[in-house]
Motif scaffolding. Structure first.
Motif, PDB file in Angstrom:
ATOM      1  N   MET A 189       0.834  -1.171   0.000  1.00 22.97           N
ATOM      2  CA  MET A 189       0.000   0.000   0.000  1.00 22.97           C
ATOM      3  C   MET A 189       0.890   1.249   0.000  1.00 22.97           C
ATOM      4  N   LEU A 190       0.503   2.201  -0.775  1.00 19.83           N
ATOM      5  CA  LEU A 190       1.243   3.453  -0.858  1.00 19.83           C
ATOM      6  C   LEU A 190       0.393   4.595  -0.317  1.00 19.83           C
ATOM      7  N   SER A 191       1.056   5.549   0.288  1.00 20.40           N
ATOM      8  CA  SER A 191       0.360   6.762   0.719  1.00 20.40           C
ATOM      9  C   SER A 191       0.032   7.581  -0.529  1.00 20.40           C
ATOM     10  N   PRO A 192      -0.893   8.521  -0.410  1.00 19.33           N
ATOM     11  CA  PRO A 192      -1.198   9.365  -1.575  1.00 19.33           C
ATOM     12  C   PRO A 192       0.039  10.100  -2.109  1.00 19.33           C
ATOM     13  N   GLU A 193       0.927  10.520  -1.216  1.00 18.71           N
ATOM     14  CA  GLU A 193       2.148  11.215  -1.645  1.00 18.71           C
ATOM     15  C   GLU A 193       3.084  10.285  -2.408  1.00 18.71           C
ATOM     16  N   GLU A 194       3.212   9.042  -1.932  1.00 20.07           N
ATOM     17  CA  GLU A 194       4.066   8.063  -2.614  1.00 20.07           C
ATOM     18  C   GLU A 194       3.495   7.718  -3.985  1.00 20.07           C
ATOM     19  N   LEU A 195       2.179   7.571  -4.057  1.00 20.62           N
ATOM     20  CA  LEU A 195       1.532   7.263  -5.331  1.00 20.62           C
ATOM     21  C   LEU A 195       1.741   8.398  -6.328  1.00 20.62           C
ATOM     22  N   THR A 196       1.656   9.634  -5.850  1.00 17.18           N
ATOM     23  CA  THR A 196       1.915  10.787  -6.711  1.00 17.18           C
ATOM     24  C   THR A 196       3.353  10.768  -7.218  1.00 17.18           C
ATOM     25  N   ALA A 197       4.303  10.422  -6.347  1.00 15.24           N
ATOM     26  CA  ALA A 197       5.710  10.357  -6.758  1.00 15.24           C
ATOM     27  C   ALA A 197       5.915   9.274  -7.813  1.00 15.24           C
TER      28      ALA A 197
END
Length: 73
Positions: A1-9
């Motif tokens: 699972m990725l945080s929204p910030e990680e997914l954006t990156a």
């Protein structure tokens, strides 16, 4: 699972490098990270090479043939 910030990156990396999928971007990022850590990502090591249990000739775990509640030691 990725945080929204990680997914954006990941998505930013994907679009910047014109990659077809998030999975391709994640694989490339893993390869880059492993290379930076000194691990050869091209070594073709399988996850089963890191297993705890031995494998039989057909790839199945070697055991006593019993499972679940039938196993008695």
């Amino acid at each position: 699972m990725l945080s929204p910030e990680e997914l954006t990156a990941v998505d930013d990396f994907r679009f910047k490098h014109r990659m077809p999928t998030r999975a391709a971007a994640v694989r490339e990022l893993l390869k880059l990270g492993l290379g930076h850590a000194g691990v050869d990502g091209a070594a073709r090591t399988k996850s089963s090479d890191y297993g705890v249990f031995g494998r039989g000739p057909s790839g199945h775990s070697q055991g006593n043939g019993k499972s679940g509640s039938d196993a008695v030691d």
